[in-house]
Design a protein around this motif. Structure first.
Motif, mmCIF file in Angstrom:
data_model
loop_
_atom_site.group_PDB
_atom_site.id
_atom_site.type_symbol
_atom_site.label_atom_id
_atom_site.label_comp_id
_atom_site.label_asym_id
_atom_site.label_seq_id
_atom_site.Cartn_x
_atom_site.Cartn_y
_atom_site.Cartn_z
ATOM 1 N N ASP A 36 0.784 -1.229 0.000
ATOM 2 C CA ASP A 36 0.000 0.000 0.000
ATOM 3 C C ASP A 36 0.821 1.287 0.000
ATOM 4 O OD1 ASP A 36 0.938 -0.568 2.546
ATOM 5 O OD2 ASP A 36 -0.811 0.206 3.582
ATOM 6 N N VAL A 37 2.160 1.207 -0.003
ATOM 7 C CA VAL A 37 3.012 2.407 0.054
ATOM 8 C C VAL A 37 3.995 2.407 -1.117
ATOM 9 C CG1 VAL A 37 4.745 3.683 1.396
ATOM 10 C CG2 VAL A 37 2.863 2.520 2.578
ATOM 11 N N SER A 38 3.976 3.506 -1.875
ATOM 12 C CA SER A 38 4.961 3.705 -2.941
ATOM 13 C C SER A 38 5.389 5.167 -2.925
ATOM 14 C CB SER A 38 4.383 3.331 -4.308
ATOM 15 O OG SER A 38 3.363 4.226 -4.678
ATOM 16 N N LEU A 39 6.486 5.454 -3.629
ATOM 17 C CA LEU A 39 6.932 6.842 -3.719
ATOM 18 C C LEU A 39 7.653 7.086 -5.033
ATOM 19 C CD1 LEU A 39 10.240 7.225 -3.280
ATOM 20 C CD2 LEU A 39 9.642 6.754 -0.933
ATOM 21 N N VAL A 40 7.659 8.364 -5.415
ATOM 22 C CA VAL A 40 8.414 8.838 -6.570
ATOM 23 C C VAL A 40 9.208 10.054 -6.102
ATOM 24 C CG1 VAL A 40 8.300 9.856 -8.881
ATOM 25 C CG2 VAL A 40 6.697 8.040 -8.234
ATOM 26 N N THR A 41 10.515 10.051 -6.335
ATOM 27 C CA THR A 41 11.358 11.197 -5.990
ATOM 28 C C THR A 41 11.350 12.162 -7.167
ATOM 29 O OG1 THR A 41 12.789 9.702 -4.759
ATOM 30 C CG2 THR A 41 13.629 11.915 -5.183
ATOM 31 N N TYR A 42 11.040 13.429 -6.902
ATOM 32 C CA TYR A 42 10.957 14.402 -7.988
ATOM 33 C C TYR A 42 12.004 15.503 -7.901
ATOM 34 C CZ TYR A 42 8.453 17.358 -4.660
ATOM 35 O OH TYR A 42 8.113 18.104 -3.565
ATOM 36 N N GLY A 43 12.751 15.597 -6.802
ATOM 37 C CA GLY A 43 13.727 16.677 -6.730
ATOM 38 C C GLY A 43 14.702 16.545 -5.579
ATOM 39 N N ILE A 44 15.859 17.135 -5.761
ATOM 40 C CA ILE A 44 16.858 17.246 -4.704
ATOM 41 C C ILE A 44 16.731 18.652 -4.141
ATOM 42 C CG2 ILE A 44 19.321 17.167 -4.142
ATOM 43 C CD1 ILE A 44 18.193 14.459 -5.057
ATOM 44 N N MET A 45 16.328 18.750 -2.906
ATOM 45 C CA MET A 45 16.135 20.057 -2.281
ATOM 46 C C MET A 45 17.425 20.591 -1.672
ATOM 47 S SD MET A 45 13.220 20.462 -3.167
ATOM 48 C CE MET A 45 12.142 19.346 -3.978
ATOM 49 N N ARG A 46 18.253 19.663 -1.161
ATOM 50 C CA ARG A 46 19.537 20.056 -0.579
ATOM 51 C C ARG A 46 20.466 18.851 -0.621
ATOM 52 N NH1 ARG A 46 19.960 23.573 4.482
ATOM 53 N NH2 ARG A 46 21.128 24.886 3.119
ATOM 54 N N ASP A 47 21.672 19.086 -1.101
ATOM 55 C CA ASP A 47 22.698 18.054 -1.088
ATOM 56 C C ASP A 47 24.014 18.725 -0.728
ATOM 57 O OD1 ASP A 47 24.382 15.918 -1.357
ATOM 58 O OD2 ASP A 47 23.746 15.383 -3.383
ATOM 59 N N THR A 48 24.361 18.644 0.549
ATOM 60 C CA THR A 48 25.599 19.269 1.029
ATOM 61 C C THR A 48 26.604 18.202 1.447
ATOM 62 O OG1 THR A 48 24.700 19.490 3.272
ATOM 63 C CG2 THR A 48 24.438 21.383 1.789
ATOM 64 N N ARG A 49 26.475 17.009 0.853
ATOM 65 C CA ARG A 49 27.443 15.951 1.135
ATOM 66 C C ARG A 49 28.777 16.303 0.480
ATOM 67 N NH1 ARG A 49 25.380 11.105 -1.533
ATOM 68 N NH2 ARG A 49 24.679 12.653 -3.033
ATOM 69 N N CYS A 50 29.855 15.826 1.075
ATOM 70 C CA CYS A 50 31.198 16.111 0.574
ATOM 71 C C CYS A 50 31.818 14.860 -0.030
ATOM 72 C CB CYS A 50 32.096 16.598 1.709
ATOM 73 S SG CYS A 50 31.535 18.114 2.475
ATOM 74 N N ASN A 51 32.682 15.045 -1.023
ATOM 75 C CA ASN A 51 33.419 13.925 -1.601
ATOM 76 C C ASN A 51 34.412 13.342 -0.607
ATOM 77 O OD1 ASN A 51 32.298 13.669 -4.146
ATOM 78 N ND2 ASN A 51 33.516 15.335 -4.960
ATOM 79 N N ASP A 52 35.057 14.186 0.162
ATOM 80 C CA ASP A 52 36.051 13.749 1.134
ATOM 81 C C ASP A 52 35.656 14.294 2.505
ATOM 82 O OD1 ASP A 52 38.221 13.082 2.684
ATOM 83 O OD2 ASP A 52 39.712 13.924 1.311
ATOM 84 N N PRO A 53 35.058 13.453 3.373
ATOM 85 C CA PRO A 53 34.603 13.927 4.684
ATOM 86 C C PRO A 53 35.698 14.581 5.528
ATOM 87 C CG PRO A 53 33.744 11.736 4.252
ATOM 88 C CD PRO A 53 34.736 12.049 3.167
ATOM 89 N N LYS A 54 36.969 14.214 5.317
ATOM 90 C CA LYS A 54 38.051 14.820 6.096
ATOM 91 C C LYS A 54 38.202 16.303 5.769
ATOM 92 C CE LYS A 54 40.774 11.861 4.497
ATOM 93 N NZ LYS A 54 41.659 10.882 3.954
ATOM 94 N N LEU A 55 37.800 16.688 4.566
ATOM 95 C CA LEU A 55 37.929 18.085 4.138
ATOM 96 C C LEU A 55 36.606 18.835 4.177
ATOM 97 C CD1 LEU A 55 40.266 17.447 1.085
ATOM 98 C CD2 LEU A 55 40.926 18.127 3.390
#
Length: 120
Positions: A36-55
């Motif tokens: 009974d539960v499904s979802l569709v992702t329609y947008g990225i609202m925030r993405d502040t992830r880093c490639n290198d967490p040390k930096l």
């Protein structure tokens, strides 16, 4: 609270003995997380992830916009990675994304792959 997290190929679903269902889906694709539960992702609202967490000198956050359908009723909502939200009679969580942030420029939306779990 311990939550089982399962890894599956794109649009492949499974269930653990604890009732968790997980999906790894591309942007704009429907993930059927239970009967009974499904979802569709329609947008990225925030993405502040880093490639290198040390930096990385900022909070790493990933927030997406989704349309969740429960028993045919649609609801627009935001999901933040690692923050479960109540949906129907369970919990929905954006558990991660194997899509790495780019060093420069924005990641095109069709390149995003997103991991979700729904558990009761």
């Amino acid at each position: 609270m311990h939550k089982p997290i399962l890894a599956f190929a794109a649009l492949t679903l499974g269930a653990s003995s604890a009732g968790a269902e997980s999906a790894s889906v591309p942007m704009f694709a429907r993930a059927q997380l239970s009967d009974d539960v499904s979802l569709v992702t329609y947008g990225i609202m925030r993405d502040t992830r880093c490639n290198d967490p040390k930096l990385c000198f900022q909070d790493e956050r990933l927030v997406v916009g989704v349309v969740v359908t429960v028993d045919g009723q649609r609801r627009d909502m935001m999901l933040e990675m690692g923050v479960p939200v109540p949906v129907a009679d369970g919990w929905l969580e954006l558990t991660g994304s194997p899509t790495q942030p780019r060093l420069s420029g924005a990641t095109p939306l069709p390149e995003y792959q997103l991991d979700y779990s729904f558990y009761r």
